[in-house]
Motif scaffolding. Structure first.
Motif, mmCIF file in Angstrom:
data_model
loop_
_atom_site.group_PDB
_atom_site.id
_atom_site.type_symbol
_atom_site.label_atom_id
_atom_site.label_comp_id
_atom_site.label_asym_id
_atom_site.label_seq_id
_atom_site.Cartn_x
_atom_site.Cartn_y
_atom_site.Cartn_z
ATOM 1 N N ARG A 1 44.726 22.500 49.303
ATOM 2 C CA ARG A 1 44.154 21.282 48.444
ATOM 3 C C ARG A 1 42.780 21.545 48.161
ATOM 4 O O ARG A 1 42.233 20.958 47.117
ATOM 5 C CB ARG A 1 44.618 19.988 49.491
ATOM 6 C CG ARG A 1 44.395 18.802 48.686
ATOM 7 C CD ARG A 1 45.258 18.464 47.530
ATOM 8 N NE ARG A 1 45.058 17.330 47.104
ATOM 9 C CZ ARG A 1 44.915 17.237 45.749
ATOM 10 N NH1 ARG A 1 44.980 18.255 44.803
ATOM 11 N NH2 ARG A 1 44.567 15.919 45.247
ATOM 12 N N SER B 1 41.010 24.098 47.781
ATOM 13 C CA SER B 1 40.943 25.071 46.344
ATOM 14 C C SER B 1 41.303 24.298 45.237
ATOM 15 O O SER B 1 40.518 24.726 44.117
ATOM 16 C CB SER B 1 41.732 26.176 46.797
ATOM 17 O OG SER B 1 41.358 27.074 47.857
ATOM 18 N N ALA B 2 42.232 23.732 45.228
ATOM 19 C CA ALA B 2 42.612 22.870 44.260
ATOM 20 C C ALA B 2 41.431 21.928 43.547
ATOM 21 O O ALA B 2 41.115 21.730 42.238
ATOM 22 C CB ALA B 2 43.650 22.215 44.214
ATOM 23 N N HIS B 3 40.940 21.178 44.525
ATOM 24 C CA HIS B 3 39.822 20.073 44.248
ATOM 25 C C HIS B 3 38.716 20.998 43.526
ATOM 26 O O HIS B 3 37.959 20.557 42.571
ATOM 27 C CB HIS B 3 39.350 19.532 45.421
ATOM 28 C CG HIS B 3 40.306 18.418 45.927
ATOM 29 N ND1 HIS B 3 40.394 17.151 45.185
ATOM 30 C CD2 HIS B 3 40.832 18.165 46.799
ATOM 31 C CE1 HIS B 3 41.023 16.481 45.684
ATOM 32 N NE2 HIS B 3 41.226 17.002 46.857
ATOM 33 N N ASN B 4 38.347 22.163 44.111
ATOM 34 C CA ASN B 4 37.315 22.891 43.652
ATOM 35 C C ASN B 4 37.489 23.738 42.294
ATOM 36 O O ASN B 4 36.651 24.053 41.569
ATOM 37 C CB ASN B 4 36.642 23.869 44.645
ATOM 38 C CG ASN B 4 35.819 23.329 45.548
ATOM 39 O OD1 ASN B 4 35.059 22.394 45.331
ATOM 40 N ND2 ASN B 4 35.912 23.430 46.997
ATOM 41 N N ARG B 5 38.838 24.003 41.798
ATOM 42 C CA ARG B 5 39.078 24.432 40.559
ATOM 43 C C ARG B 5 39.288 23.281 39.504
ATOM 44 O O ARG B 5 39.609 23.513 38.272
ATOM 45 C CB ARG B 5 40.633 25.049 40.747
ATOM 46 C CG ARG B 5 40.434 26.338 41.496
ATOM 47 C CD ARG B 5 41.770 27.269 41.267
ATOM 48 N NE ARG B 5 42.827 26.483 41.521
ATOM 49 C CZ ARG B 5 43.539 26.613 42.740
ATOM 50 N NH1 ARG B 5 43.040 26.991 43.985
ATOM 51 N NH2 ARG B 5 44.621 25.691 43.035
ATOM 52 N N GLY B 6 39.155 22.096 39.910
ATOM 53 C CA GLY B 6 39.078 20.902 39.104
ATOM 54 C C GLY B 6 40.422 20.468 38.636
ATOM 55 O O GLY B 6 40.669 19.831 37.660
ATOM 56 N N GLU B 7 41.460 20.594 39.361
ATOM 57 C CA GLU B 7 42.839 20.248 39.410
ATOM 58 C C GLU B 7 43.079 18.691 39.635
ATOM 59 O O GLU B 7 44.176 18.298 39.386
ATOM 60 C CB GLU B 7 43.754 21.213 40.379
ATOM 61 C CG GLU B 7 43.767 22.749 39.604
ATOM 62 C CD GLU B 7 44.574 23.564 40.390
ATOM 63 O OE1 GLU B 7 45.482 23.033 41.198
ATOM 64 O OE2 GLU B 7 44.314 24.804 40.331
ATOM 65 N N SER B 8 42.022 18.059 40.118
ATOM 66 C CA SER B 8 42.246 16.641 40.488
ATOM 67 C C SER B 8 41.470 15.739 39.450
ATOM 68 O O SER B 8 40.086 16.020 39.641
ATOM 69 C CB SER B 8 42.122 16.449 41.718
ATOM 70 O OG SER B 8 42.076 15.034 42.038
ATOM 71 N N ALA B 9 42.060 14.935 38.714
ATOM 72 C CA ALA B 9 41.218 14.322 37.753
ATOM 73 C C ALA B 9 40.025 13.361 38.503
ATOM 74 O O ALA B 9 38.940 13.210 37.904
ATOM 75 C CB ALA B 9 42.080 13.283 36.984
ATOM 76 N N LYS C 1 37.197 16.054 39.847
ATOM 77 C CA LYS C 1 36.881 17.220 38.833
ATOM 78 C C LYS C 1 35.342 16.993 38.320
ATOM 79 O O LYS C 1 34.613 17.974 38.302
ATOM 80 C CB LYS C 1 37.684 17.014 37.527
ATOM 81 C CG LYS C 1 37.446 18.096 36.321
ATOM 82 C CD LYS C 1 38.385 17.952 35.401
ATOM 83 C CE LYS C 1 38.577 19.223 34.668
ATOM 84 N NZ LYS C 1 39.621 19.209 33.483
#
Length: 79
Positions: free
Chosen positions: A27, A29-37, A40
């Motif tokens: 999770r 990693s997903a935040h830091n890849r910009g996957e959460s609006a 982001k």
């Protein structure tokens, strides 16, 4: 295990995010890849703290508490 976590924006020092997940590492990693609006625009994020719970229900209830007024005050004082 289920986790409630608090993130701090490295670019916006006073911007925080509270969430919950079953896989904390993925999770973040997903935040830091910009996957959460919602997160982001404040990249990158660093993990301030996390709390582990045995059930998803308990984690969601604590997450909701931390997002309330008294929960924000609690988090600011203790984390």
């Amino acid at each position: 295990m289920y986790y409630v976590y608090i993130l701090n924006s490295s670019s916006e020092g006073d911007h925080y995010y509270v969430g919950s997940t079953g896989d904390l590492k993925a999770r973040l990693s997903a935040h830091n890849r910009g996957e959460s609006a919602h997160t982001k625009k404040y990249l990158p994020w660093e993990l301030m703290t996390y709390i582990a719970f045995g059930t998803g229900e308990k984690a969601r209830r604590f997450e909701n508490y931390l997002k309330s007024g008294s929960g924000r005050a609690f988090a600011k004082k203790h984390f």
